[in-house]
Write a protein that holds these residues in place. Structure first.
Motif, PDB file in Angstrom:
ATOM      1  N   PHE A 122      12.534  49.392 117.186  1.00 10.50           N
ATOM      2  CA  PHE A 122      11.511  50.430 117.146  1.00 10.50           C
ATOM      3  C   PHE A 122      10.858  50.414 115.772  1.00 10.50           C
ATOM      4  O   PHE A 122      11.439  49.929 114.805  1.00 10.50           O
ATOM      5  CB  PHE A 122      12.090  51.816 117.444  1.00 10.50           C
ATOM      6  CG  PHE A 122      12.981  52.345 116.347  1.00 10.50           C
ATOM      7  CD1 PHE A 122      12.453  53.141 115.342  1.00 10.50           C
ATOM      8  CD2 PHE A 122      14.329  52.046 116.314  1.00 10.50           C
ATOM      9  CE1 PHE A 122      13.256  53.624 114.319  1.00 10.50           C
ATOM     10  CE2 PHE A 122      15.154  52.519 115.297  1.00 10.50           C
ATOM     11  CZ  PHE A 122      14.608  53.309 114.303  1.00 10.50           C
ATOM     12  N   SER A 123       9.659  50.937 115.710  1.00 10.32           N
ATOM     13  CA  SER A 123       8.953  51.101 114.444  1.00 10.32           C
ATOM     14  C   SER A 123       7.970  52.241 114.595  1.00 10.32           C
ATOM     15  O   SER A 123       7.197  52.274 115.549  1.00 10.32           O
ATOM     16  CB  SER A 123       8.218  49.815 114.067  1.00 10.32           C
ATOM     17  OG  SER A 123       7.542  49.994 112.842  1.00 10.32           O
ATOM     18  N   ARG A 124       8.020  53.184 113.665  1.00 11.88           N
ATOM     19  CA  ARG A 124       7.085  54.307 113.647  1.00 11.88           C
ATOM     20  C   ARG A 124       6.475  54.390 112.262  1.00 11.88           C
ATOM     21  O   ARG A 124       7.168  54.253 111.268  1.00 11.88           O
ATOM     22  CB  ARG A 124       7.802  55.635 113.947  1.00 11.88           C
ATOM     23  CG  ARG A 124       8.373  55.787 115.322  1.00 11.88           C
ATOM     24  CD  ARG A 124       7.332  56.087 116.389  1.00 11.88           C
ATOM     25  NE  ARG A 124       6.509  57.236 116.127  1.00 11.88           N
ATOM     26  CZ  ARG A 124       6.786  58.493 116.504  1.00 11.88           C
ATOM     27  NH1 ARG A 124       7.887  58.750 117.161  1.00 11.88           N
ATOM     28  NH2 ARG A 124       5.959  59.472 116.233  1.00 11.88           N
ATOM     29  N   SER A 125       5.172  54.624 112.212  1.00  9.63           N
ATOM     30  CA  SER A 125       4.484  54.777 110.936  1.00  9.63           C
ATOM     31  C   SER A 125       3.796  56.125 110.889  1.00  9.63           C
ATOM     32  O   SER A 125       3.264  56.595 111.894  1.00  9.63           O
ATOM     33  CB  SER A 125       3.450  53.660 110.744  1.00  9.63           C
ATOM     34  OG  SER A 125       4.094  52.426 110.585  1.00  9.63           O
ATOM     35  N   PHE A 126       3.802  56.734 109.709  1.00  6.81           N
ATOM     36  CA  PHE A 126       3.191  58.034 109.488  1.00  6.81           C
ATOM     37  C   PHE A 126       2.306  57.950 108.252  1.00  6.81           C
ATOM     38  O   PHE A 126       2.702  57.381 107.236  1.00  6.81           O
ATOM     39  CB  PHE A 126       4.260  59.111 109.258  1.00  6.81           C
ATOM     40  CG  PHE A 126       5.232  59.255 110.394  1.00  6.81           C
ATOM     41  CD1 PHE A 126       4.976  60.131 111.433  1.00  6.81           C
ATOM     42  CD2 PHE A 126       6.397  58.503 110.434  1.00  6.81           C
ATOM     43  CE1 PHE A 126       5.873  60.265 112.473  1.00  6.81           C
ATOM     44  CE2 PHE A 126       7.301  58.627 111.466  1.00  6.81           C
ATOM     45  CZ  PHE A 126       7.035  59.509 112.495  1.00  6.81           C
TER      46      PHE A 126
ATOM     47  N   ARG B 284       1.621  55.486 103.340  1.00  7.10           N
ATOM     48  CA  ARG B 284       2.119  55.071 104.649  1.00  7.10           C
ATOM     49  C   ARG B 284       3.645  54.971 104.651  1.00  7.10           C
ATOM     50  O   ARG B 284       4.224  54.148 103.945  1.00  7.10           O
ATOM     51  CB  ARG B 284       1.504  53.738 105.023  1.00  7.10           C
ATOM     52  CG  ARG B 284       1.933  53.196 106.355  1.00  7.10           C
ATOM     53  CD  ARG B 284       1.401  54.015 107.478  1.00  7.10           C
ATOM     54  NE  ARG B 284       0.449  53.222 108.216  1.00  7.10           N
ATOM     55  CZ  ARG B 284      -0.377  53.745 109.073  1.00  7.10           C
ATOM     56  NH1 ARG B 284      -0.385  55.023 109.279  1.00  7.10           N
ATOM     57  NH2 ARG B 284      -1.201  53.004 109.722  1.00  7.10           N
ATOM     58  N   LEU B 285       4.312  55.817 105.465  1.00  4.87           N
ATOM     59  CA  LEU B 285       5.753  55.787 105.642  1.00  4.87           C
ATOM     60  C   LEU B 285       6.041  55.063 106.952  1.00  4.87           C
ATOM     61  O   LEU B 285       5.488  55.421 107.995  1.00  4.87           O
ATOM     62  CB  LEU B 285       6.320  57.210 105.698  1.00  4.87           C
ATOM     63  CG  LEU B 285       7.792  57.334 106.070  1.00  4.87           C
ATOM     64  CD1 LEU B 285       8.675  56.777 104.962  1.00  4.87           C
ATOM     65  CD2 LEU B 285       8.145  58.786 106.366  1.00  4.87           C
ATOM     66  N   THR B 286       6.887  54.043 106.889  1.00  7.09           N
ATOM     67  CA  THR B 286       7.266  53.303 108.090  1.00  7.09           C
ATOM     68  C   THR B 286       8.779  53.329 108.237  1.00  7.09           C
ATOM     69  O   THR B 286       9.508  53.017 107.283  1.00  7.09           O
ATOM     70  CB  THR B 286       6.772  51.846 108.028  1.00  7.09           C
ATOM     71  OG1 THR B 286       5.351  51.859 107.864  1.00  7.09           O
ATOM     72  CG2 THR B 286       7.118  51.086 109.295  1.00  7.09           C
ATOM     73  N   ILE B 287       9.220  53.717 109.421  1.00  9.51           N
ATOM     74  CA  ILE B 287      10.643  53.770 109.736  1.00  9.51           C
ATOM     75  C   ILE B 287      10.870  52.842 110.922  1.00  9.51           C
ATOM     76  O   ILE B 287      10.264  53.027 111.980  1.00  9.51           O
ATOM     77  CB  ILE B 287      11.094  55.203 110.084  1.00  9.51           C
ATOM     78  CG1 ILE B 287      10.764  56.152 108.924  1.00  9.51           C
ATOM     79  CG2 ILE B 287      12.583  55.236 110.427  1.00  9.51           C
ATOM     80  CD1 ILE B 287      10.891  57.611 109.263  1.00  9.51           C
TER      81      ILE B 287
ATOM     82  N   ASP C 164      15.225  50.202 108.445  1.00  6.22           N
ATOM     83  CA  ASP C 164      14.322  49.727 107.405  1.00  6.22           C
ATOM     84  C   ASP C 164      13.277  50.816 107.176  1.00  6.22           C
ATOM     85  O   ASP C 164      12.455  51.085 108.058  1.00  6.22           O
ATOM     86  CB  ASP C 164      13.656  48.419 107.842  1.00  6.22           C
ATOM     87  CG  ASP C 164      12.771  47.834 106.761  1.00  6.22           C
ATOM     88  OD1 ASP C 164      13.080  48.030 105.566  1.00  6.22           O
ATOM     89  OD2 ASP C 164      11.766  47.184 107.106  1.00  6.22           O
ATOM     90  N   ILE C 165      13.325  51.454 106.017  1.00  6.60           N
ATOM     91  CA  ILE C 165      12.418  52.557 105.694  1.00  6.60           C
ATOM     92  C   ILE C 165      11.604  52.133 104.479  1.00  6.60           C
ATOM     93  O   ILE C 165      12.172  51.792 103.438  1.00  6.60           O
ATOM     94  CB  ILE C 165      13.197  53.852 105.397  1.00  6.60           C
ATOM     95  CG1 ILE C 165      14.100  54.205 106.584  1.00  6.60           C
ATOM     96  CG2 ILE C 165      12.242  54.995 105.081  1.00  6.60           C
ATOM     97  CD1 ILE C 165      15.090  55.309 106.304  1.00  6.60           C
ATOM     98  N   THR C 166      10.275  52.149 104.629  1.00 14.49           N
ATOM     99  CA  THR C 166       9.407  51.761 103.514  1.00 14.49           C
ATOM    100  C   THR C 166       8.321  52.805 103.298  1.00 14.49           C
ATOM    101  O   THR C 166       7.865  53.451 104.244  1.00 14.49           O
ATOM    102  CB  THR C 166       8.732  50.391 103.759  1.00 14.49           C
ATOM    103  OG1 THR C 166       7.962  50.456 104.949  1.00 14.49           O
ATOM    104  CG2 THR C 166       9.757  49.284 103.880  1.00 14.49           C
ATOM    105  N   LEU C 167       7.921  52.961 102.041  1.00 21.59           N
ATOM    106  CA  LEU C 167       6.822  53.836 101.665  1.00 21.59           C
ATOM    107  C   LEU C 167       5.849  52.996 100.846  1.00 21.59           C
ATOM    108  O   LEU C 167       6.177  52.532  99.756  1.00 21.59           O
ATOM    109  CB  LEU C 167       7.326  55.034 100.846  1.00 21.59           C
ATOM    110  CG  LEU C 167       6.277  56.022 100.367  1.00 21.59           C
ATOM    111  CD1 LEU C 167       5.555  56.662 101.550  1.00 21.59           C
ATOM    112  CD2 LEU C 167       6.919  57.100  99.509  1.00 21.59           C
TER     113      LEU C 167
END
Length: 171
Positions: free
Chosen positions: A117-121, A89-92, A82-85
Motif C-alpha cells: 500500500f502507499s498513501r500520500s498526503f 508531501r507525506l508518503t506512508i 516506509d514513511i517519507t516527508l
C-alpha cells in the motif's frame, strides 16, 4: 478444525436435487471443477495470481500544535513500513505479507487482504519536519508532525484601552 455442515439433496430426481438442499458452490465444484472459496479474495493477473491490495484506514486530525495521523496496520511489521516527508508531501507505504498456506488448506471465507500500500498526503505550510515522531504499537501507526512555532495560533488579549493603547498579543 471442525467440519462445517453442508446440506446436500437426497432426492433421486434432478428437480429434487436442484430444489432441496441446493448448494450452488457444490454444484460449481462438480460442474465446472471450480471451488469459489479456494481462491476467494484473489484475482488472476497476466503473470499469475495476485492478492487484492491492502488498503489501511487512516485518521488525520489537526491540533493546535501538530498534525496527527493514525493508521490501522494489523500484521504490518515496522521493517515493512516506509514513511517519507519531502517538502509538503507525506508518503506512508508498506506491505502486509500473506501467511503461509498449505496446499491442503481449504478456505470457507477469505476476507483479509494482503499486499503493498502507499498513501500520500499534501500538508499545509508550517510543518516542523525535523521533529516528526512515528510509533507502531498494537497494529496502529501513530505519526505526529508538529507545527513550527511561528504558525501555531497566538492568543490575543482583549482589554480596556487607554487613549491610544492597543490590545496586547500573548504568545
Amino acid at each position: 478444525m471442525a467440519d462445517l455442515p453442508v446440506r446436500r439433496g437426497s432426492g433421486s430426481s434432478s428437480v429434487g436435487r436442484w430444489t432441496r438442499g441446493f448448494d450452488p458452490f457444490e454444484q460449481m465444484r462438480e460442474l465446472m471443477g471450480f471451488d469459489p472459496f479456494e481462491r476467494m479474495g484473489r484475482i488472476v493477473g497476466g503473470g499469475g495470481e495476485q492478492t487484492w491490495n491492502f488498503v489501511p484506514a487512516f485518521e488525520v486530525k489537526e491540533t493546535k500544535d501538530a498534525y496527527i495521523f493514525k493508521a490501522d496496520l494489523p500484521g504490518v511489521k515496522e521493517s515493512d513500513l516506509d514513511i517519507t516527508l519531502t517538502g509538503d508531501r507525506l508518503t506512508i507505504g508498506g506491505k502486509r505479507e500473506t501467511e503461509q498456506q498449505e496446499e491442503s488448506d481449504r478456505f470457507y471465507a477469505y476476507e483479509r487482504s494482503y499486499g503493498s500500500f502507499s498513501r500520500s498526503f499534501t500538508l499545509p505550510e508550517g510543518v516542523d519536519g525535523e521533529h516528526v515522531t512515528a510509533e507502531l504499537k498494537d497494529g496502529v501507526l501513530n505519526l505526529r508532525l508538529p507545527k513550527l512555532p511561528e504558525v501555531q495560533p497566538k492568543r490575543i488579549q482583549v482589554g480596556a484601552t487607554d487613549s491610544g493603547k492597543q490590545g496586547k498579543v500573548k504568545a
